[in-house]
Design a protein around this motif. Structure first.
Motif, PDB file in Angstrom:
ATOM      1  N   LYS A 143       0.829  -1.202   0.000  1.00 45.57           N
ATOM      2  CA  LYS A 143       0.000   0.000   0.000  1.00 45.57           C
ATOM      3  C   LYS A 143       0.867   1.257   0.000  1.00 45.57           C
ATOM      4  CE  LYS A 143      -4.426   1.179   2.154  1.00 45.57           C
ATOM      5  NZ  LYS A 143      -5.307   0.901   3.325  1.00 45.57           N
ATOM      6  N   ASN A 144       1.945   1.225   0.750  1.00 48.82           N
ATOM      7  CA  ASN A 144       2.870   2.350   0.792  1.00 48.82           C
ATOM      8  C   ASN A 144       3.529   2.566  -0.569  1.00 48.82           C
ATOM      9  OD1 ASN A 144       2.338   2.774   3.502  1.00 48.82           O
ATOM     10  ND2 ASN A 144       4.047   1.511   4.193  1.00 48.82           N
ATOM     11  N   MET A 145       3.857   1.490  -1.251  1.00 48.44           N
ATOM     12  CA  MET A 145       4.452   1.591  -2.580  1.00 48.44           C
ATOM     13  C   MET A 145       3.457   2.176  -3.576  1.00 48.44           C
ATOM     14  SD  MET A 145       6.567  -2.021  -2.640  1.00 48.44           S
ATOM     15  CE  MET A 145       7.328  -1.770  -4.249  1.00 48.44           C
ATOM     16  N   VAL A 146       2.201   1.781  -3.466  1.00 46.91           N
ATOM     17  CA  VAL A 146       1.156   2.355  -4.324  1.00 46.91           C
ATOM     18  C   VAL A 146       1.000   3.844  -4.054  1.00 46.91           C
ATOM     19  CG1 VAL A 146      -1.330   2.368  -4.770  1.00 46.91           C
ATOM     20  CG2 VAL A 146      -0.110   0.201  -4.649  1.00 46.91           C
ATOM     21  N   ALA A 147       1.065   4.230  -2.769  1.00 46.90           N
ATOM     22  CA  ALA A 147       0.946   5.646  -2.420  1.00 46.90           C
ATOM     23  C   ALA A 147       2.025   6.476  -3.108  1.00 46.90           C
ATOM     24  CB  ALA A 147       1.030   5.819  -0.906  1.00 46.90           C
ATOM     25  N   GLN A 148       3.253   5.979  -3.115  1.00 44.75           N
ATOM     26  CA  GLN A 148       4.345   6.703  -3.760  1.00 44.75           C
ATOM     27  C   GLN A 148       4.141   6.798  -5.271  1.00 44.75           C
ATOM     28  OE1 GLN A 148       8.431   5.766  -2.105  1.00 44.75           O
ATOM     29  NE2 GLN A 148       7.251   4.128  -1.155  1.00 44.75           N
ATOM     30  N   PHE A 149       3.744   5.668  -5.861  1.00 45.48           N
ATOM     31  CA  PHE A 149       3.503   5.644  -7.304  1.00 45.48           C
ATOM     32  C   PHE A 149       2.421   6.643  -7.702  1.00 45.48           C
ATOM     33  CE2 PHE A 149       0.438   3.670 -10.344  1.00 45.48           C
ATOM     34  CZ  PHE A 149       1.092   4.076 -11.514  1.00 45.48           C
ATOM     35  N   LEU A 150       1.299   6.642  -6.983  1.00 43.67           N
ATOM     36  CA  LEU A 150       0.189   7.524  -7.342  1.00 43.67           C
ATOM     37  C   LEU A 150       0.508   8.989  -7.051  1.00 43.67           C
ATOM     38  CD1 LEU A 150      -2.921   5.399  -6.297  1.00 43.67           C
ATOM     39  CD2 LEU A 150      -2.066   5.876  -8.607  1.00 43.67           C
ATOM     40  N   ARG A 151       1.308   9.239  -6.005  1.00 44.09           N
ATOM     41  CA  ARG A 151       1.714  10.627  -5.753  1.00 44.09           C
ATOM     42  C   ARG A 151       2.613  11.118  -6.900  1.00 44.09           C
ATOM     43  NH1 ARG A 151       2.464  14.614  -1.766  1.00 44.09           N
ATOM     44  NH2 ARG A 151       3.329  16.373  -2.930  1.00 44.09           N
ATOM     45  N   ALA A 271      -5.369  10.661 -10.216  1.00 42.53           N
ATOM     46  CA  ALA A 271      -4.567   9.759  -9.388  1.00 42.53           C
ATOM     47  C   ALA A 271      -4.869   9.980  -7.912  1.00 42.53           C
ATOM     48  CB  ALA A 271      -3.088   9.985  -9.669  1.00 42.53           C
ATOM     49  N   LYS A 272      -5.170  11.197  -7.542  1.00 45.33           N
ATOM     50  CA  LYS A 272      -5.478  11.500  -6.141  1.00 45.33           C
ATOM     51  C   LYS A 272      -6.765  10.815  -5.703  1.00 45.33           C
ATOM     52  CE  LYS A 272      -5.951  15.328  -2.885  1.00 45.33           C
ATOM     53  NZ  LYS A 272      -5.907  16.802  -2.710  1.00 45.33           N
ATOM     54  N   VAL A 273      -7.795  10.867  -6.546  1.00 49.03           N
ATOM     55  CA  VAL A 273      -9.064  10.212  -6.216  1.00 49.03           C
ATOM     56  C   VAL A 273      -8.880   8.696  -6.217  1.00 49.03           C
ATOM     57  CG1 VAL A 273     -11.455   9.868  -6.947  1.00 49.03           C
ATOM     58  CG2 VAL A 273     -10.416  12.129  -7.125  1.00 49.03           C
ATOM     59  N   LEU A 274      -8.061   8.192  -7.118  1.00 43.86           N
ATOM     60  CA  LEU A 274      -7.748   6.760  -7.144  1.00 43.86           C
ATOM     61  C   LEU A 274      -7.082   6.340  -5.841  1.00 43.86           C
ATOM     62  CD1 LEU A 274      -7.507   4.019  -8.485  1.00 43.86           C
ATOM     63  CD2 LEU A 274      -5.593   4.889  -9.844  1.00 43.86           C
ATOM     64  N   TRP A 275      -6.165   7.165  -5.345  1.00 44.67           N
ATOM     65  CA  TRP A 275      -5.523   6.852  -4.070  1.00 44.67           C
ATOM     66  C   TRP A 275      -6.520   6.845  -2.919  1.00 44.67           C
ATOM     67  CZ3 TRP A 275      -2.522   4.457  -1.167  1.00 44.67           C
ATOM     68  CH2 TRP A 275      -2.311   4.842   0.164  1.00 44.67           C
ATOM     69  N   GLU A 276      -7.477   7.775  -2.918  1.00 41.62           N
ATOM     70  CA  GLU A 276      -8.482   7.806  -1.856  1.00 41.62           C
ATOM     71  C   GLU A 276      -9.236   6.486  -1.809  1.00 41.62           C
ATOM     72  OE1 GLU A 276      -9.002  10.118   0.470  1.00 41.62           O
ATOM     73  OE2 GLU A 276      -7.268  11.216  -0.312  1.00 41.62           O
ATOM     74  N   ALA A 277      -9.475   5.886  -2.977  1.00 39.40           N
ATOM     75  CA  ALA A 277     -10.161   4.599  -3.026  1.00 39.40           C
ATOM     76  C   ALA A 277      -9.283   3.477  -2.493  1.00 39.40           C
ATOM     77  CB  ALA A 277     -10.619   4.309  -4.453  1.00 39.40           C
ATOM     78  N   VAL A 278      -7.998   3.503  -2.828  1.00 42.78           N
ATOM     79  CA  VAL A 278      -7.069   2.478  -2.356  1.00 42.78           C
ATOM     80  C   VAL A 278      -6.858   2.598  -0.852  1.00 42.78           C
ATOM     81  CG1 VAL A 278      -4.676   1.655  -2.462  1.00 42.78           C
ATOM     82  CG2 VAL A 278      -5.867   2.279  -4.572  1.00 42.78           C
ATOM     83  N   LYS A 279      -6.783   3.813  -0.370  1.00 44.22           N
ATOM     84  CA  LYS A 279      -6.417   4.077   1.023  1.00 44.22           C
ATOM     85  C   LYS A 279      -7.368   3.416   2.015  1.00 44.22           C
ATOM     86  CE  LYS A 279      -7.186   8.206   2.571  1.00 44.22           C
ATOM     87  NZ  LYS A 279      -7.084   9.673   2.805  1.00 44.22           N
ATOM     88  N   VAL A 280      -8.631   3.317   1.684  1.00 37.58           N
ATOM     89  CA  VAL A 280      -9.618   2.785   2.634  1.00 37.58           C
ATOM     90  C   VAL A 280      -9.738   1.263   2.538  1.00 37.58           C
ATOM     91  CG1 VAL A 280     -10.927   4.926   2.651  1.00 37.58           C
ATOM     92  CG2 VAL A 280     -11.532   3.142   1.004  1.00 37.58           C
ATOM     93  N   CYS A 281      -9.023   0.663   1.619  1.00 37.58           N
ATOM     94  CA  CYS A 281      -9.112  -0.799   1.474  1.00 37.58           C
ATOM     95  C   CYS A 281      -8.369  -1.509   2.592  1.00 37.58           C
ATOM     96  CB  CYS A 281      -8.516  -1.233   0.129  1.00 37.58           C
ATOM     97  SG  CYS A 281      -9.527  -0.747  -1.302  1.00 37.58           S
ATOM     98  N   GLY A 282      -8.964  -2.576   3.101  1.00 37.75           N
ATOM     99  CA  GLY A 282      -8.297  -3.404   4.087  1.00 37.75           C
ATOM    100  C   GLY A 282      -7.686  -4.616   3.406  1.00 37.75           C
ATOM    101  N   GLU A 283      -6.975  -5.387   4.166  1.00 37.62           N
ATOM    102  CA  GLU A 283      -6.264  -6.537   3.593  1.00 37.62           C
ATOM    103  C   GLU A 283      -7.221  -7.634   3.152  1.00 37.62           C
ATOM    104  OE1 GLU A 283      -2.308  -9.226   4.571  1.00 37.62           O
ATOM    105  OE2 GLU A 283      -3.080  -7.785   6.030  1.00 37.62           O
ATOM    106  N   ALA A 284      -8.363  -7.763   3.854  1.00 42.67           N
ATOM    107  CA  ALA A 284      -9.306  -8.841   3.539  1.00 42.67           C
ATOM    108  C   ALA A 284      -9.969  -8.640   2.185  1.00 42.67           C
ATOM    109  CB  ALA A 284     -10.373  -8.905   4.621  1.00 42.67           C
TER     110      ALA A 284
END
Length: 284
Positions: A143-151, A271-284
Motif C-alpha cells: 500500500k505504501n508503494m502504491v501511495a508513492q507511485f500515485l503521488r 490519481a489522487k481520487v484513485l488513491w483515496e479509493a485504495v487508502k480505505v481498502c483493508g487486507e481482507a
C-alpha cells in the motif's frame, strides 16, 4: 491520511521477509536490444561508465561519483537520432528538471555536446523487484508503494497537464533503503505528452504496454487522463498481487476493476481520487 503520511515508514516487517537483493543484483535494469561494451571511459568527466541499458532512443550507464561516493546514472542520446528527436531528448530533461517531485526520478546536469544527462540511480525495476520479492511483501508495504507511485503520477499530471503514456513495471524504479523502507519513483519519459509542446509530436505511433490494452483508446494521438488511469489500475493490481492478470475478488480488486473499466464514466478522474479509493481498502 495523505500521500506522504501514508508512505513514510514503510518497512519489511521482520527478518524472515527480507528483500532478495542478492538475486536482484544479478538482474539487468533494462533489456539490451543490442550488445555493447559493458564498460566505457568518459574522458571529459573521468567517469568509468558501466552499461545498464540500450534502447532505440538512448543508452543508459551507471557510474560511481568519486566526489560523493554515490552511484549515478547517465542517459545518453543515441547517435542516430534526428534533430527533432534530440530536441525531444533535451525536452525530457527540462520537464524532469522542472517537476522536482520526490516520486519521479531526479535529473541533475545536462551536457549538450553529446547530448546526455546525469540522473538519480535506482537499482531495480518494479518488475525485477516484484519477481524476486512478491512473497516477502506484506499488505501495508504494498500500500505504501502504491501511495508513492500515485503521488508521482499526480505530480506529473499537475506539471503542465502532462501525461506519461508508458506506465509499466519496467518504467517504475525501486530502491530499498537501509532502514527497510522502499522508495518508488516513476522514470522513462520517452513518450511523455505535454499539451501545446513539441514533446508530443514524435513517436505518437508507439503505445505503452498497458495503454495498448485499453479498450477506450482507439488512437494513441487521443491518449488522455482516463487512459492513464487505466494503466495506473494495472500497476496497482501488479503491486498488490505480483500478477499481470487482474485479480478482482478483493477490495483492491474492486478499485482496479473500476480504474480499468470499459466505461469512461466509471474510471477515477485523477490519481489522487484513485488513491483515496485504495487508502480505505483493508487486507481482507
Amino acid at each position: 491520511m495523505d500521500f506522504l503520511q501514508q508512505y513514510n515508514g514503510s518497512k519489511i516487517p521482520d527478518s524472515t521477509q527480507r528483500l532478495n537483493v542478492f538475486a536482484l543484483r544479478k538482474s539487468q535494469i533494462f533489456k539490451l536490444d543490442k550488445s555493447l561494451s559493458t564498460k566505457q571511459f568518459d574522458d571529459s568527466k573521468k567517469r568509468d561508465l558501466q552499461l545498464i541499458g540500450v534502447g532505440s532512443y538512448a543508452t543508459v550507464f551507471k557510474f560511481h561519483n568519486r566526489d560523493t561516493g554515490e552511484w549515478l546514472a547517465l542517459k545518453r542520446a543515441n547517435e542516430d537520432l534526428s534533430e527533432e528527436e534530440k530536441e525531444r531528448f533535451a525536452g525530457e530533461f527540462d520537464f524532469l528538471n522542472k517537476i522536482q517531485s520526490q516520486f519521479v526520478i531526479s535529473v541533475y546536469l545536462y551536457e549538450e555536446v553529446v547530448p546526455q544527462y546525469t540522473m538519480e540511480y535506482m537499482p531495480y525495476t518494479l518488475k525485477d523487484f516484484m519477481e524476486h520479492n512478491n512473497n516477502r511483501l506484506d499488505f501495508q508495504t504494498r500500500k505504501n508503494m502504491v501511495a508513492q507511485f500515485l503521488r508521482g503520477l499526480q505530480d506529473i499530471h499537475e506539471q503542465d497537464n502532462a501525461l506519461h503514456r508508458d506506465l509499466s513495471p519496467t518504467n517504475i524504479l525501486v530502491k530499498p533503503q537501509v532502514n527497510g523502507a522502499i522508495s518508488v519513483k516513476i522514470s522513462d519519459f520517452g513518450l511523455i505528452k505535454i499539451p501545446d509542446s513539441t514533446l508530443t509530436k514524435t513517436r505518437t505511433s508507439k503505445k505503452g504496454v498497458y495503454a495498448a490494452l485499453d479498450p477506450l483508446l482507439s488512437s494513441y494521438r487521443e491518449y488522455s487522463r482516463e487512459n492513464e488511469i487505466f494503466s495506473a489500475g494495472q500497476i496497482i493490481n501488479y503491486l498488490f498481487t505480483g500478477k499481470q492478470r487482474l485479480v478482482t475478488n478483493t477490495q483492491i480488486g474492486e478499485v482496479v476493476t473500476r480504474a480499468t473499466s470499459s466505461k469512461s464514466e466509471d474510471r477515477y478522474p485523477s490519481a489522487k481520487v484513485l488513491w483515496e479509493a485504495v487508502k480505505v481498502c483493508g487486507e481482507a
